[in-house]
Design an enzyme around this catalytic site. Structure first.
Site, PDB file in Angstrom:
ATOM      1  N   GLU A 127      42.653 -15.618  10.973  1.00 44.70           N
ATOM      2  CA  GLU A 127      43.086 -15.237   9.610  1.00 44.70           C
ATOM      3  C   GLU A 127      41.988 -14.482   8.756  1.00 44.70           C
ATOM      4  O   GLU A 127      40.731 -14.829   8.822  1.00 44.70           O
ATOM      5  CB  GLU A 127      43.448 -16.584   8.981  1.00 44.70           C
ATOM      6  CG  GLU A 127      44.150 -16.370   7.297  1.00 44.70           C
ATOM      7  CD  GLU A 127      44.523 -17.657   6.807  1.00 44.70           C
ATOM      8  OE1 GLU A 127      44.949 -18.600   7.380  1.00 44.70           O
ATOM      9  OE2 GLU A 127      44.434 -17.624   5.510  1.00 44.70           O
TER      10      GLU A 127
ATOM     11  N   HIS B  61      42.587 -12.079  -0.440  1.00 47.33           N
ATOM     12  CA  HIS B  61      43.121 -11.929   0.820  1.00 47.33           C
ATOM     13  C   HIS B  61      43.712 -10.565   1.374  1.00 47.33           C
ATOM     14  O   HIS B  61      43.547 -10.440   2.574  1.00 47.33           O
ATOM     15  CB  HIS B  61      44.421 -13.009   0.878  1.00 47.33           C
ATOM     16  CG  HIS B  61      45.016 -13.446   2.232  1.00 47.33           C
ATOM     17  ND1 HIS B  61      44.390 -14.350   2.905  1.00 47.33           N
ATOM     18  CD2 HIS B  61      46.155 -12.982   2.643  1.00 47.33           C
ATOM     19  CE1 HIS B  61      45.056 -14.570   3.935  1.00 47.33           C
ATOM     20  NE2 HIS B  61      46.208 -13.655   3.777  1.00 47.33           N
TER      21      HIS B  61
HETATM   22  C1  MEV Z   1      45.532 -20.054   3.347  1.00 50.11           C
HETATM   23  O1  MEV Z   1      45.236 -19.812   4.600  1.00 50.11           O
HETATM   24  C2  MEV Z   1      44.796 -21.140   2.696  1.00 50.11           C
HETATM   25  C3  MEV Z   1      45.140 -21.315   1.130  1.00 50.11           C
HETATM   26  O2  MEV Z   1      46.530 -21.540   0.909  1.00 50.11           O
HETATM   27  C4  MEV Z   1      44.362 -22.667   0.725  1.00 50.11           C
HETATM   28  C5  MEV Z   1      44.847 -23.288  -0.697  1.00 50.11           C
HETATM   29  O3  MEV Z   1      45.697 -22.961  -1.209  1.00 50.11           O
HETATM   30  O4  MEV Z   1      43.953 -24.021  -1.022  1.00 50.11           O
HETATM   31  C6  MEV Z   1      44.464 -20.347   0.368  1.00 50.11           C
END
Ligand code: MEV
Length: 435
Positions: free
Chosen positions: A85, A390
């Protein structure tokens, strides 16, 4: 049916690949070429990988990365992480940097006990079963000595042996619960061998002590991946005026942060995603260090529901002296000897980079990676939102998926510095660039 094959595991690797490509691949040539590309050129290294499992045809790469600048109990670590990821390692590194000048991360081992069971059927008088068990308990322990001797030399071994009446949960169900200390080994093989030996001894003694149709019956013997007494705590703490994230100042940031964690404590829909973010960090270290991430995942989520509701594994509070205290408590049955740790060259390197940690050290380091990940995710969620960071990290994946050249990637990375990244925006920008 040509799709059904017998004796597959006995065939050579080449025969397996040929059969598979001809039978199931839409482009057999391409499949065979890929198997070749993803086979290590050094046959000795490839052989190690081939022999981990049955029917290996090639390797499946995941990136091996490092998140540097982790100050853990006053020692600095660069933590190896294996994960696909895009934003995980960047978020871990950012959180490590954030806490570096605020005292870093602190940890404590709460317990290291592992557990396993011999599951029994018994429909007779409970007293008779307990009397039988008590009369033979010592003999059962002695029967395990040959298996546990070397573990005892290392300071581990079998800690307790107990018969438990579980008939309130399931008619006729009892189990023998054993607890273990396995030191630096994860201990699955040791535990399962002990349980199977005990089951065999139990069966023999029961045959002598009970009438054939009244004897307790062994159903199965297996370790449990629920390890509520193999737990590590990791925490960070600092005065709230030292906080501040993406332009949101100390007290406001701390309040928003604690509220987000409280929501994950209270609401299972949020708790699952919150804990998934923690597992982004945990699994990446568990895989890099050659440990069993399925075992860890199963145990962690059971622990998150231990009071009957699925909850956040982290807690956050503003203390009376106006500090943010943020903490993770997590069960982690990890090993740094045996299993893959002795075989996989990259796992050996990962453990070397971590200064050859004991299992307890690795529990601490792994928990910190989970806490850091959760800090990064929740901090972004309550400030900028998650997509900004992200999608920035994901930009290269999107460009690669569109077949962008090196110079196109360079141009478009610069182009998106101050723009919102989306799949459509990337396609559009690339087509503009190409015109
Ligand atoms: C994504 O891999 C993880 C998150 O969804 C965790 C969260 O929402 O705390 C960003």
């Amino acid at each position: 049916m040509k799709e059904i094959i017998s004796g597959f595991s006995k065939k050579s690797k080449e025969e397996k690949a040929q059969w598979l490509a001809q039978t199931f691949a839409s482009d057999p040539e391409k499949a065979l070429a890929l198997f070749k590309t993803y086979t290590h050129p050094n046959p000795e290294i490839q052989e190690i990988h081939d022999e981990f499992i049955e029917n290996t045809l090639a390797n499946y790469y995941l990136p091996f990365a490092i998140a540097p600048n982790f100050l853990i109990d006053q020692k600095v670590y660069a933590i190896p992480m294996v994960i696909e990821e895009s934003s995980v390692v960047a978020a871990a590194s950012k959180a490590a940097k954030f806490w570096l000048d605020k005292g870093g991360f602190h940890t404590e081992i709460v317990g290291t006990e592992k557990v396993g069971h011999v599951h029994l059927n018994y429909f007779g008088e409970p007293k008779q079963l307990f009397a039988f068990f008590d009369a033979h308990r010592e003999a059962f322990m002695q029967g395990l000595k040959p298996l546990s001797a070397s573990m005892e030399k290392r300071g581990g071994g079998i800690k307790s042996l107990e018969l438990v009446d579980k008939t309130a949960a399931l008619d006729g169900y009892y189990h023998i619960a054993l607890t273990f200390e396995t030191k630096d080994a994860m201990g699955a093989n040791f535990i399962n061998s002990c349980l199977e030996q005990l089951a065999q001894d139990f069966r023999l003694k029961a045959q002598e002590a009970f009438k054939a149709d009244e004897a307790p019956e062994v159903v199965m013997s297996i370790l449990s991946n629920y390890v509520p007494n193999c737990v590590v705590r990791a925490w960070v703490r600092c005065p709230i005026e030292q906080l501040g994230y993406e332009g949101v100042e100390g007290a406001e940031f701390a309040a928003k942060f604690c509220r987000a964690v409280a929501i994950a404590q209270a609401e299972p829909y949020r708790a699952v995603t919150h804990n998934k973010g923690i597992m982004n960090g945990i699994d990446a270290v568990v895989i890099a260090s050659g440990n069993d991430f399925r075992a860890v995942e199963a145990g962690v989520h059971a622990y998150a529901s231990r009071d009957g509701q699925y909850r956040s594994l982290t807690k956050a509070e503003i203390t009376p002296d106006q500090e943010l205290h943020f903490e993770l408590e997590i069960p982690l049955a990890l090993g740094t000897v045996g299993g893959l740790t002795a075989l996989h060259p990259m796992v050996k390197l990962a453990l070397d980079l971590l200064d050859h940690p004991s299992a307890e050290d690795l529990m601490k380091i792994t928990a910190v990676a989970g806490l850091a990940q959760n800090f990064g995710a929740v901090s972004s969620l309550v400030t900028t939102g998650i997509q900004k960071g992200h999608m920035k990290m994901h930009l290269l994946n999107l460009l690669n998926a569109e077949g962008a050249s090196a110079s196109e990637k360079e141009t478009l990375t610069a182009h998106f510095k101050d723009k919102t990244v989306s799949s459509a925006a990337v396609k559009e920008a690339l087509s503009q660039l190409r015109q």
